[in-house]
Design a protein around this motif. Structure first.
Motif, PDB file in Angstrom:
ATOM      1  N   ALA A  37      10.830  -8.197   7.233  1.00 22.98           N
ATOM      2  CA  ALA A  37      10.985  -6.937   6.497  1.00 22.98           C
ATOM      3  C   ALA A  37       9.735  -6.636   5.671  1.00 22.98           C
ATOM      4  CB  ALA A  37      12.225  -7.004   5.607  1.00 22.98           C
ATOM      5  N   ASP A  38       9.164  -7.668   5.049  1.00 20.41           N
ATOM      6  CA  ASP A  38       7.925  -7.488   4.280  1.00 20.41           C
ATOM      7  C   ASP A  38       6.773  -7.065   5.194  1.00 20.41           C
ATOM      8  OD1 ASP A  38       9.216  -8.206   1.963  1.00 20.41           O
ATOM      9  OD2 ASP A  38       8.441 -10.261   1.934  1.00 20.41           O
ATOM     10  N   ALA A  39       6.683  -7.686   6.365  1.00 21.66           N
ATOM     11  CA  ALA A  39       5.601  -7.359   7.300  1.00 21.66           C
ATOM     12  C   ALA A  39       5.734  -5.927   7.803  1.00 21.66           C
ATOM     13  CB  ALA A  39       5.613  -8.339   8.470  1.00 21.66           C
ATOM     14  N   LEU A  40       6.952  -5.473   8.023  1.00 26.18           N
ATOM     15  CA  LEU A  40       7.160  -4.112   8.512  1.00 26.18           C
ATOM     16  C   LEU A  40       6.766  -3.059   7.484  1.00 26.18           C
ATOM     17  CD1 LEU A  40      10.504  -4.521  10.491  1.00 26.18           C
ATOM     18  CD2 LEU A  40       8.197  -4.244  11.415  1.00 26.18           C
ATOM     19  N   LEU A  41       6.709  -3.445   6.217  1.00 25.97           N
ATOM     20  CA  LEU A  41       6.267  -2.507   5.183  1.00 25.97           C
ATOM     21  C   LEU A  41       4.760  -2.277   5.233  1.00 25.97           C
ATOM     22  CD1 LEU A  41       8.406  -3.497   2.076  1.00 25.97           C
ATOM     23  CD2 LEU A  41       8.558  -1.414   3.443  1.00 25.97           C
ATOM     24  N   GLY A  42       4.046  -3.134   5.935  1.00 27.09           N
ATOM     25  CA  GLY A  42       2.610  -2.921   6.133  1.00 27.09           C
ATOM     26  C   GLY A  42       1.784  -2.903   4.862  1.00 27.09           C
ATOM     27  N   GLY A  43       1.928  -3.889   4.017  1.00 24.10           N
ATOM     28  CA  GLY A  43       1.150  -3.951   2.783  1.00 24.10           C
ATOM     29  C   GLY A  43       1.920  -3.475   1.573  1.00 24.10           C
ATOM     30  N   GLY A  44       3.145  -3.092   1.763  1.00 23.49           N
ATOM     31  CA  GLY A  44       3.982  -2.689   0.639  1.00 23.49           C
ATOM     32  C   GLY A  44       4.281  -1.203   0.612  1.00 23.49           C
ATOM     33  N   PRO A  45       5.309  -0.835  -0.113  1.00 23.23           N
ATOM     34  CA  PRO A  45       5.713   0.578  -0.163  1.00 23.23           C
ATOM     35  C   PRO A  45       4.663   1.488  -0.800  1.00 23.23           C
ATOM     36  CG  PRO A  45       7.123  -0.785  -1.581  1.00 23.23           C
ATOM     37  CD  PRO A  45       6.207  -1.698  -0.841  1.00 23.23           C
ATOM     38  N   LYS A  46       3.881   0.964  -1.751  1.00 23.88           N
ATOM     39  CA  LYS A  46       2.847   1.792  -2.385  1.00 23.88           C
ATOM     40  C   LYS A  46       1.779   2.196  -1.370  1.00 23.88           C
ATOM     41  CE  LYS A  46       3.330  -0.031  -7.048  1.00 23.88           C
ATOM     42  NZ  LYS A  46       2.678  -0.800  -8.118  1.00 23.88           N
ATOM     43  N   ARG A  47       1.353   1.243  -0.548  1.00 26.14           N
ATOM     44  CA  ARG A  47       0.332   1.540   0.455  1.00 26.14           C
ATOM     45  C   ARG A  47       0.876   2.481   1.521  1.00 26.14           C
ATOM     46  NH1 ARG A  47      -3.949  -3.073   1.047  1.00 26.14           N
ATOM     47  NH2 ARG A  47      -3.754  -4.005  -0.988  1.00 26.14           N
ATOM     48  N   LEU A  48       2.132   2.297   1.890  1.00 25.66           N
ATOM     49  CA  LEU A  48       2.754   3.173   2.875  1.00 25.66           C
ATOM     50  C   LEU A  48       2.855   4.599   2.332  1.00 25.66           C
ATOM     51  CD1 LEU A  48       3.954   2.966   5.703  1.00 25.66           C
ATOM     52  CD2 LEU A  48       6.158   2.528   4.656  1.00 25.66           C
ATOM     53  N   GLU A  49       3.258   4.726   1.081  1.00 26.86           N
ATOM     54  CA  GLU A  49       3.356   6.036   0.438  1.00 26.86           C
ATOM     55  C   GLU A  49       1.979   6.695   0.341  1.00 26.86           C
ATOM     56  OE1 GLU A  49       5.030   9.349  -1.085  1.00 26.86           O
ATOM     57  OE2 GLU A  49       6.097   7.614  -0.287  1.00 26.86           O
ATOM     58  N   LYS A  50       0.954   5.908   0.049  1.00 31.48           N
ATOM     59  CA  LYS A  50      -0.415   6.418  -0.031  1.00 31.48           C
ATOM     60  C   LYS A  50      -0.844   7.024   1.315  1.00 31.48           C
ATOM     61  CE  LYS A  50      -4.939   4.821  -1.626  1.00 31.48           C
ATOM     62  NZ  LYS A  50      -5.700   3.657  -2.064  1.00 31.48           N
ATOM     63  N   GLN A  51      -0.495   6.338   2.409  1.00 31.52           N
ATOM     64  CA  GLN A  51      -0.788   6.857   3.749  1.00 31.52           C
ATOM     65  C   GLN A  51      -0.075   8.184   3.972  1.00 31.52           C
ATOM     66  OE1 GLN A  51      -3.521   5.315   5.197  1.00 31.52           O
ATOM     67  NE2 GLN A  51      -2.386   5.130   7.102  1.00 31.52           N
ATOM     68  N   HIS A  52       1.193   8.233   3.604  1.00 30.31           N
ATOM     69  CA  HIS A  52       1.987   9.437   3.828  1.00 30.31           C
ATOM     70  C   HIS A  52       1.484  10.606   2.978  1.00 30.31           C
ATOM     71  CE1 HIS A  52       5.558   6.855   5.423  1.00 30.31           C
ATOM     72  NE2 HIS A  52       4.619   7.051   6.332  1.00 30.31           N
ATOM     73  N   LEU A  53       0.994  10.322   1.775  1.00 28.58           N
ATOM     74  CA  LEU A  53       0.441  11.388   0.933  1.00 28.58           C
ATOM     75  C   LEU A  53      -0.807  12.014   1.558  1.00 28.58           C
ATOM     76  CD1 LEU A  53       0.886   9.916  -2.661  1.00 28.58           C
ATOM     77  CD2 LEU A  53       2.123  11.843  -1.629  1.00 28.58           C
ATOM     78  N   LYS A  54      -1.524  11.233   2.362  1.00 32.40           N
ATOM     79  CA  LYS A  54      -2.700  11.739   3.074  1.00 32.40           C
ATOM     80  C   LYS A  54      -2.315  12.384   4.408  1.00 32.40           C
ATOM     81  CE  LYS A  54      -5.790   8.140   1.339  1.00 32.40           C
ATOM     82  NZ  LYS A  54      -6.639   6.998   1.760  1.00 32.40           N
ATOM     83  N   HIS A  55      -1.004  12.545   4.638  1.00 32.76           N
ATOM     84  CA  HIS A  55      -0.469  13.096   5.891  1.00 32.76           C
ATOM     85  C   HIS A  55      -0.866  12.243   7.088  1.00 32.76           C
ATOM     86  CE1 HIS A  55       0.903  16.585   3.711  1.00 32.76           C
ATOM     87  NE2 HIS A  55      -0.305  16.685   3.166  1.00 32.76           N
ATOM     88  N   LYS A  56      -0.869  10.922   6.866  1.00 30.75           N
ATOM     89  CA  LYS A  56      -1.184   9.974   7.928  1.00 30.75           C
ATOM     90  C   LYS A  56       0.037   9.104   8.182  1.00 30.75           C
ATOM     91  CE  LYS A  56      -5.858   8.633   7.576  1.00 30.75           C
ATOM     92  NZ  LYS A  56      -6.797   7.669   6.984  1.00 30.75           N
ATOM     93  N   LEU A  57       0.154   8.621   9.398  1.00 38.28           N
ATOM     94  CA  LEU A  57       1.203   7.673   9.746  1.00 38.28           C
ATOM     95  C   LEU A  57       0.649   6.264   9.655  1.00 38.28           C
ATOM     96  CD1 LEU A  57       2.673   9.420  12.922  1.00 38.28           C
ATOM     97  CD2 LEU A  57       3.633   9.415  10.621  1.00 38.28           C
ATOM     98  N   SER A  58       1.525   5.298   9.405  1.00 40.80           N
ATOM     99  CA  SER A  58       1.094   3.901   9.408  1.00 40.80           C
ATOM    100  C   SER A  58       0.842   3.472  10.850  1.00 40.80           C
ATOM    101  CB  SER A  58       2.165   3.010   8.772  1.00 40.80           C
ATOM    102  OG  SER A  58       3.295   2.922   9.621  1.00 40.80           O
ATOM    103  N   ALA A  59       0.211   2.344  11.026  1.00 41.09           N
ATOM    104  CA  ALA A  59      -0.079   1.839  12.373  1.00 41.09           C
ATOM    105  C   ALA A  59       1.211   1.635  13.166  1.00 41.09           C
ATOM    106  CB  ALA A  59      -0.857   0.532  12.282  1.00 41.09           C
ATOM    107  N   ARG A  60       2.221   1.072  12.542  1.00 44.48           N
ATOM    108  CA  ARG A  60       3.486   0.833  13.251  1.00 44.48           C
ATOM    109  C   ARG A  60       4.189   2.145  13.611  1.00 44.48           C
ATOM    110  NH1 ARG A  60       3.270  -3.662   9.926  1.00 44.48           N
ATOM    111  NH2 ARG A  60       3.261  -5.590  11.108  1.00 44.48           N
ATOM    112  N   GLU A  61       4.070   3.133  12.747  1.00 43.15           N
ATOM    113  CA  GLU A  61       4.658   4.443  13.053  1.00 43.15           C
ATOM    114  C   GLU A  61       3.948   5.097  14.240  1.00 43.15           C
ATOM    115  OE1 GLU A  61       6.187   5.686   8.575  1.00 43.15           O
ATOM    116  OE2 GLU A  61       4.118   6.115   9.166  1.00 43.15           O
TER     117      GLU A  61
END
Length: 108
Positions: A37-61
């Motif tokens: 579950a931690d690995a699927l977050l890809g560096g944590g929820p803050k980093r994932l949210e940062k990607q989404h704020l830039k209108h980018k998807l994470s690598a897994r997405e």
């Protein structure tokens, strides 16, 4: 003879050592699921949210959109870096920013 072996094996399965081993196995599976579950977050929820704020998807997405549903098999999900310079020892997360594996695209 067979029933004697079955009785002996049932005694072994009920022994305290086997019970302890099965509890340890359950703990290990629980720990593994938490690590996954931690690995699927890809560096944590803050980093994932940062990607989404830039209108980018994470690598897994992006991989999920690219590959056929359920076909991607990730390898090395739990790899972590060994760097201790520049404060990196404080930033340890599973996957180390790299997603590797194999999957199918359009059934190939």
């Amino acid at each position: 003879m067979l029933s004697k072996n079955l009785r002996a094996s049932s005694k072994i399965l009920k022994s305290p050592l086997v019970s302890l081993a099965s509890r340890n196995f359950t703990l290990t599976l629980t720990e593994l699921e938490k690590m996954r579950a931690d690995a699927l977050l890809g560096g944590g929820p803050k980093r994932l949210e940062k990607q989404h704020l830039k209108h980018k998807l994470s690598a897994r997405e992006r991989i999920e959109l690219l590959c056929d549903p359920g076909s991607f098999n990730e390898s090395d999900m739990f790899v972590q870096h060994r760097c201790n310079d520049f404060g990196m020892e404080q930033q340890r997360f599973h996957g180390d920013g790299v997603v590797t594996g194999s999957g199918q695209i359009n059934g190939r």
